[in-house]
Design an enzyme around this catalytic site. Structure first.
Site, PDB file in Angstrom:
ATOM      1  N   ALA A  37      19.150  -4.858 -38.863  1.00  8.69           N
ATOM      2  CA  ALA A  37      19.599  -3.759 -39.032  1.00  8.69           C
ATOM      3  C   ALA A  37      21.388  -3.348 -39.075  1.00  8.69           C
ATOM      4  O   ALA A  37      21.520  -2.008 -39.831  1.00  8.69           O
ATOM      5  CB  ALA A  37      18.910  -2.721 -37.764  1.00  8.69           C
ATOM      6  N   HIS A  79      14.369  -8.816 -35.092  1.00 11.48           N
ATOM      7  CA  HIS A  79      14.018  -9.783 -34.025  1.00 11.48           C
ATOM      8  C   HIS A  79      13.898  -8.287 -32.994  1.00 11.48           C
ATOM      9  O   HIS A  79      13.318  -9.281 -32.018  1.00 11.48           O
ATOM     10  CB  HIS A  79      15.012 -10.446 -34.004  1.00 11.48           C
ATOM     11  CG  HIS A  79      16.568  -9.142 -33.553  1.00 11.48           C
ATOM     12  ND1 HIS A  79      16.989  -9.295 -31.688  1.00 11.48           N
ATOM     13  CD2 HIS A  79      17.457  -8.917 -34.368  1.00 11.48           C
ATOM     14  CE1 HIS A  79      17.795  -8.926 -32.460  1.00 11.48           C
ATOM     15  NE2 HIS A  79      18.255  -8.877 -33.416  1.00 11.48           N
ATOM     16  N   CYS A  89      24.548  -6.032 -27.609  1.00 14.84           N
ATOM     17  CA  CYS A  89      25.940  -5.947 -28.738  1.00 14.84           C
ATOM     18  C   CYS A  89      27.122  -5.837 -27.987  1.00 14.84           C
ATOM     19  O   CYS A  89      28.136  -5.949 -28.639  1.00 14.84           O
ATOM     20  CB  CYS A  89      25.769  -5.105 -29.527  1.00 14.84           C
ATOM     21  SG  CYS A  89      23.662  -5.117 -29.587  1.00 14.84           S
TER      22      CYS A  89
HETATM   23  C1  LIG Z   1      19.634  -4.284 -32.504  1.00 17.39           C
HETATM   24  C2  LIG Z   1      19.982  -2.969 -33.002  1.00 17.39           C
HETATM   25  C3  LIG Z   1      21.376  -3.148 -34.146  1.00 17.39           C
HETATM   26  C4  LIG Z   1      21.285  -3.974 -34.780  1.00 17.39           C
HETATM   27  O1  LIG Z   1      20.449  -5.018 -35.414  1.00 17.39           O
HETATM   28  P1  LIG Z   1      20.125  -6.643 -36.212  1.00 17.39           P
HETATM   29  O2  LIG Z   1      19.106  -7.149 -36.507  1.00 17.39           O
HETATM   30  O3  LIG Z   1      20.678  -7.522 -35.169  1.00 17.39           O
HETATM   31  O4  LIG Z   1      21.633  -6.337 -36.984  1.00 17.39           O
HETATM   32  C5  LIG Z   1      21.323  -2.066 -34.569  1.00 17.39           C
HETATM   33  N1  LIG Z   1      20.681  -1.050 -33.952  1.00 17.39           N
HETATM   34  C6  LIG Z   1      19.929  -0.186 -32.486  1.00 17.39           C
HETATM   35  C7  LIG Z   1      19.927   0.798 -32.299  1.00 17.39           C
HETATM   36  C8  LIG Z   1      19.504  -1.855 -32.639  1.00 17.39           C
HETATM   37  O5  LIG Z   1      18.661  -2.401 -31.292  1.00 17.39           O
END
Ligand SMILES: *Cc1c(COP(=O)(O)O)cnc(C)c1O
Length: 388
Positions: free
Chosen positions: A73, A203, A327
């Site tokens: 994402a 994931h 994050c």
């Molecule tokens: C986890 C998450 C992301 C990042 O996704 P990744 O696949 O880990 O890069 C972005 N936005 C939201 C809302 C998330 O929960």
């Protein structure tokens, strides 16, 4: 019941064993490169990728050609936001988003400011929902994109996607939504909601880390300037040899989520409400963050004013919990998401996020409830003794 109990499903999810099983052949036996057009190894991989593309599309009512596979994402958010800003710089220079977005959205938008892009943060209501009137007022004839997430990763609040989609379509503005926490948990229909761009993270939905997708609706009509150049994979939008096992896993994960969603969301909401009601009955002076009505079925976010939440979590090392997003954790800063809702410093400093998921049981929830109530009471007693 096995300890520790995992209640951090917003940070990541385990790969579903059925998803793993579907992926395994594509590491070794069927290892072909889907871009190899001249032999069976390539054809088999390409067939598997196109099948997965259909499975992903079906979950959100898109068509297969609208799915672009990415690494997750974060990459999808970057591609959507930077891709629109760069492709349409001659049409406008304004992006609207909001303060509770994931950093992949906020920092992508921020990165564009030196290039002349203006970023407006739409106002939020105290319950975490975007203020639609303010959003409407913020749109100008220079606005290229509205990026509003589907569901928040800390407080689980679900935004009014259909209303935002309608607003954007009426004004001729593109609508991107980061749906990393939402796909597979709540129904998303890109057609009905008039979404133009949608980010997916494998994931967060029982597929592996490092795979995701950006859905580019009305592809052709909506164009993006790519970030990665190279072999022109994914219709030129994302060069790089495809992660075939990951893609197969994401496809399967989408299929299972779609099949199980009605029943699973009822089950999780009931467990979440059991936890919420138990906490409210067992402890006074706690604060539930975010709308309860417009909320992911698997999320609960509670603040414990007056308590040191890091101490609380370390006193409960038999339960895997988080105080905020994975994050930005590691930095003991107050939650920027909660601060954006205008809560007190005490509330913003003391959240605990409960993320339930596919493998969460009632027994685990009852255990967690007992542990939180007893530990908070103990810490409060110690605190008052220490203060006295
Ligand atoms: C986890 C998450 C992301 C990042 O996704 P990744 O696949 O880990 O890069 C972005 N936005 C939201 C809302 C998330 O929960």
């Amino acid at each position: 019941m096995k300890l520790p109990i995992y209640l951090d499903y917003h940070a990541t999810t385990p790969v579903d064993p059925r998803v793993l099983e579907a992926m395994l052949p594509f590491f070794a036996e069927s290892f072909g490169n889907p871009a190899s057009r001249n032999h069976k190894f390539g054809w088999m991989a390409a067939t598997a990728v196109e099948n997965a593309r259909k499975q992903v599309a079906k979950l959100i009512n898109a068509s297969a050609k609208e799915i672009v596979f990415t690494s997750g994402a974060s990459e999808s958010d970057n591609l959507a936001i930077k891709g629109v800003a760069h492709r349409y710089h001659d049409r406008g220079n304004h992006i609207i988003t909001m303060a509770t977005e994931h950093k992949a959205v906020l920092d992508s938008a921020k990165r564009l400011i030196p290039e002349g892009i203006t970023v407006t943060l739409a106002r939020l209501q105290p319950d975490g929902l975007v203020d639609l009137d303010d959003l409407k007022r913020a749109i100008t004839d220079k606005t290229l994109l509205v990026s509003i997430m589907a569901a928040n990763n800390e407080i689980g609040v679900i935004q009014p996607l259909a209303e935002i989609g309608l607003l954007c379509r009426e004004r001729g503005v593109l609508f991107h939504t980061d749906a990393a926490q939402a796909t597979g948990k709540i129904p998303i229909d890109v057609q009905a909601m008039q979404i133009d761009l949608l980010s997916i993270a494998g994931h967060k939905m029982y597929a592996p880390k490092g795979i995701g997708a950006l859905c580019v609706i009305r592809r052709g009509a909506v164009e993006l300037t790519p970030i990665l150049d190279g072999g022109g994979h994914e219709g030129g939008l994302r060069s790089g040899t495809l992660n075939v096992p990951g893609i197969v896993g994401l496809g399967k994960a989408c299929e299972f989520c779609r099949q199980d969603m009605p029943e699973e969301s009822r089950r999780l909401a009931a467990l979440r409400d059991r936890l919420k009601d138990g906490l409210l009955a067992g402890l006074d002076g706690i604060h539930i963050n975010g709308s309860l009505e417009h909320r992911l079925p698997n999320n609960l976010n509670v603040s414990f004013p007056g308590l040191d939440v890091a101490t609380l979590m370390s006193a409960m090392s038999d339960i895997a919990l988080s105080s905020g997003s994975a994050c930005t954790s590691g930095t003991p800063e107050p939650s920027y998401v909660l601060k954006a809702l205008g809560v007190s410093e005490e509330v913003a400093n003391t959240p605990l996020r409960f993320g339930l998921g596919r493998f969460t049981t009632e027994e685990e929830i009852d255990y967690c409830l007992r542990r939180v109530v007893e530990t908070v009471k103990k810490l409060r007693e110690m605190g008052s003794t220490a203060a006295a």
